[in-house]
Motif scaffolding. Structure first.
Motif, PDB file in Angstrom:
ATOM      1  N   PHE A 262      -4.753  21.987  15.596  1.00  0.00           N
ATOM      2  CA  PHE A 262      -4.942  20.825  14.737  1.00  0.00           C
ATOM      3  C   PHE A 262      -3.911  20.844  13.619  1.00  0.00           C
ATOM      4  N   GLN A 263      -3.666  19.664  13.072  1.00  0.00           N
ATOM      5  CA  GLN A 263      -2.818  19.499  11.897  1.00  0.00           C
ATOM      6  C   GLN A 263      -3.376  18.356  11.079  1.00  0.00           C
ATOM      7  N   MET A 264      -3.482  18.556   9.776  1.00  0.00           N
ATOM      8  CA  MET A 264      -3.989  17.501   8.908  1.00  0.00           C
ATOM      9  C   MET A 264      -3.403  17.685   7.509  1.00  0.00           C
ATOM     10  N   THR A 265      -3.592  16.693   6.668  1.00  0.00           N
ATOM     11  CA  THR A 265      -3.091  16.725   5.307  1.00  0.00           C
ATOM     12  C   THR A 265      -4.250  16.813   4.331  1.00  0.00           C
ATOM     13  N   VAL A 266      -4.121  17.711   3.342  1.00  0.00           N
ATOM     14  CA  VAL A 266      -5.151  17.874   2.328  1.00  0.00           C
ATOM     15  C   VAL A 266      -4.531  17.653   0.950  1.00  0.00           C
TER      16      VAL A 266
ATOM     17  N   ILE B  81       0.859  -1.184   0.000  1.00  0.00           N
ATOM     18  CA  ILE B  81       0.000   0.000   0.000  1.00  0.00           C
ATOM     19  C   ILE B  81       0.898   1.238   0.000  1.00  0.00           C
ATOM     20  N   ARG B  82       0.681   2.117  -0.968  1.00  0.00           N
ATOM     21  CA  ARG B  82       1.469   3.343  -1.062  1.00  0.00           C
ATOM     22  C   ARG B  82       0.585   4.548  -0.749  1.00  0.00           C
ATOM     23  N   LEU B  83       1.084   5.395   0.146  1.00  0.00           N
ATOM     24  CA  LEU B  83       0.346   6.591   0.543  1.00  0.00           C
ATOM     25  C   LEU B  83       0.757   7.776  -0.323  1.00  0.00           C
ATOM     26  N   THR B  84      -0.223   8.576  -0.729  1.00  0.00           N
ATOM     27  CA  THR B  84       0.006   9.717  -1.620  1.00  0.00           C
ATOM     28  C   THR B  84       0.382  10.957  -0.820  1.00  0.00           C
ATOM     29  N   PRO B  85       1.428  11.691  -1.242  1.00  0.00           N
ATOM     30  CA  PRO B  85       1.797  12.923  -0.523  1.00  0.00           C
ATOM     31  C   PRO B  85       0.743  14.009  -0.704  1.00  0.00           C
ATOM     32  N   GLY B  86       0.659  14.928   0.273  1.00  0.00           N
ATOM     33  CA  GLY B  86      -0.296  16.020   0.216  1.00  0.00           C
ATOM     34  C   GLY B  86       0.304  17.294   0.776  1.00  0.00           C
ATOM     35  N   VAL B  87      -0.572  18.200   1.198  1.00  0.00           N
ATOM     36  CA  VAL B  87      -0.169  19.506   1.722  1.00  0.00           C
ATOM     37  C   VAL B  87      -0.605  19.587   3.182  1.00  0.00           C
ATOM     38  N   SER B  88       0.315  20.008   4.050  1.00  0.00           N
ATOM     39  CA  SER B  88       0.021  20.103   5.473  1.00  0.00           C
ATOM     40  C   SER B  88      -0.786  21.367   5.774  1.00  0.00           C
ATOM     41  N   VAL B  89      -1.833  21.214   6.589  1.00  0.00           N
ATOM     42  CA  VAL B  89      -2.678  22.321   7.035  1.00  0.00           C
ATOM     43  C   VAL B  89      -2.711  22.300   8.553  1.00  0.00           C
ATOM     44  N   HIS B  90      -2.565  23.460   9.173  1.00  0.00           N
ATOM     45  CA  HIS B  90      -2.631  23.513  10.627  1.00  0.00           C
ATOM     46  C   HIS B  90      -3.285  24.817  11.062  1.00  0.00           C
TER      47      HIS B  90
END
Length: 450
Positions: free
Chosen positions: A278-282, A220-229
């Motif tokens: 909070f911190q999450m990836t979009v 399983i490969r995870l796709t990179p994204g943009v960090s939001v906080h």
């Protein structure tokens, strides 16, 4: 005080080849009164921390796969949990609950096997074998492992649709995982990124288990994204709001970075910490952030579903305590967000029957009742809450806005509709007899549908 007679339950566990299941340690998770379905009739044993583990006897199967359960009242049934092992899948069993031992043709639940034993007879269970899924989770297109990443594996007892039940675990330092799911015919894996890593979770759906290497070498490969906080605070006091849920929805029409298998909607929701952070990836591209307060005290805002998912006006109303439209660029972190939630007004009123007496129990339905739980749901789905002893309370009211409220006493078939604002002082709502309606379902030829 009447003491009920004891029932002794003799159980024998075997594998599918008829060999005794030796050394299995079943756990009694629930004791229930047979034939009574109210929640209060089911006792969750973890609540009784002081009860000695020997209450029901030594629950380890002997060399013949047998155990005896003692000290159980004759009118009670039990639910049993079997832990997973290299030999057996984790599984749940229901014993003497008076449920049907056969599934109905439309039953699409995740249902435990049911046995209703007769006194003096040994009840035999064939335990489902372990069906191990194993593999590795990687970050992006390289060979960097997703170490200590949360991973879950669901199973379904139906080929299509139906209820899901899951187990969870974590990858090791090399990104490897090994999970033993509940019995099923169809499976799926959800891999989440390590905490703080700017990658998206990935789903692998509709897997079938096989004894070959295919089920033990899943990649399983995870796709990179943009960090939001950012932070979530009370707009009046400036105090941080902990346990608010932040949810991300990509624009499903204008965002070309959305791909099949990415973890969607509620599975991406993240809570704020004690400091309201909070911190999450979009995904790169357009999307929307939702902020859900942990209770009903804050004012809800609305946005059309078509606006969220495609940029056009209209659509089903989606509710949240704050929204933010974003257009993220891969490689560029977005500036921190600060969400200020407005605390609404609370109004308390009286609910009375046609005789002027307080209504003991009724239901209140309001579009202000959006579930403030995990997973958050931005749609209103007709949620109600109980009104007791003739007093109702409405929270999160925007000053100057009038809200429709619906009340129903289902037992006495009484109901009422009221429109109340934050300026309404000491409102009183009187229930009246409900009307009745009947409907007839027919097919295209006018024949009744049974």
């Amino acid at each position: 005080l009447t003491v009920e007679s004891e029932q002794l339950i003799e159980l024998a566990f075997f594998d599918l080849e008829g060999q005794p299941a030796v050394g299995v340690s079943p756990e009694i998770t629930d004791v229930m009164v047979r034939g009574v379905t109210q929640p209060r009739a089911s006792l969750s044993l973890p609540e009784f921390a002081s009860v000695p583990s020997s209450l029901f006897g030594n629950l380890i199967t002997d060399v013949h796969g047998r155990i005896t359960i003692r000290h159980l009242a004759g009118t009670h049934g039990i639910h049993i949990s079997i832990p997973g092992s290299d030999r057996f899948a984790p599984q749940k069993l229901a014993l003497n609950t008076q449920q049907s031992e056969r599934r109905g043709p439309a039953d699409r639940t995740s249902r435990s096997p049911v046995k209703n034993s007769k006194p003096g007879k040994t009840t035999v269970f064939a335990l489902a074998p372990a069906q191990i899924f194993a593999g590795r989770v990687l970050l992006g297109r390289g060979d960097q492992p997703a170490a200590n990443a949360r991973i879950s594996l669901w199973s379904s007892q139906q080929d299509r649709g139906g209820a899901l039940v899951g187990v969870t675990g974590r990858t090791d330092e090399n990104g490897k995982f090994r999970l033993n799911p509940y019995p099923g015919v169809r499976y799926g894996i959800v891999a989440h990124p390590p905490e703080g890593a700017p990658f998206h979770g990935q789903m692998v759906n509709d897997l079938r288990w096989s004894s070959s290497e295919a089920s033990k070498s899943i990649e399983i490969r995870l796709t990179p994204g943009v960090s939001v906080h950012g932070t979530v605070v009370d707009s009046e006091s400036g105090e941080p709001i902990r346990f608010a849920m932040i949810q991300y929805e990509p624009d499903r029409v204008r965002n070309d970075n959305l791909s099949e298998g990415m973890v969607q909607e509620w599975q991406r929701a993240k809570p704020t910490n004690e400091a309201g952070e909070f911190q999450m990836t979009v995904l790169p591209g357009r999307g929307t952030l939702f902020v859900h307060a942990p209770n009903h005290e804050y004012v809800l805002r609305e946005m059309g579903q078509r606006k969220v998912y495609g940029g056009d006006p209209g659509g089903v109303r989606l509710y949240s305590h704050a929204f933010a439209n974003i257009d993220a660029i891969y490689g560029d972190d977005l500036p921190p967000f600060k969400f200020e939630l407005d605390r609404g007004k609370t109004v308390t009123g009286a609910l009375i029957d046609p005789d002027g007496k307080p209504v003991p129990i009724a239901l209140m339905i309001s579009r202000l009742l959006i579930d403030p739980v995990t997973p958050p749901d931005p749609q209103w789905r007709g949620r109600s809450e109980p009104v007791r002893d003739g007093t109702f309370r409405v929270q999160g009211m925007r000053p100057g806005t009038e809200y429709p409220l619906y009340f129903v006493d289902t037992r006495r078939q009484l109901g009422a509709t009221a429109r109340i604002s934050s300026e309404t002082t000491e409102p009183s709502v009187t229930l009246q007899p409900c009307g009745t309606a009947s409907a007839r379902f027919v097919d295209q030829d006018g024949h009744p549908i049974a």
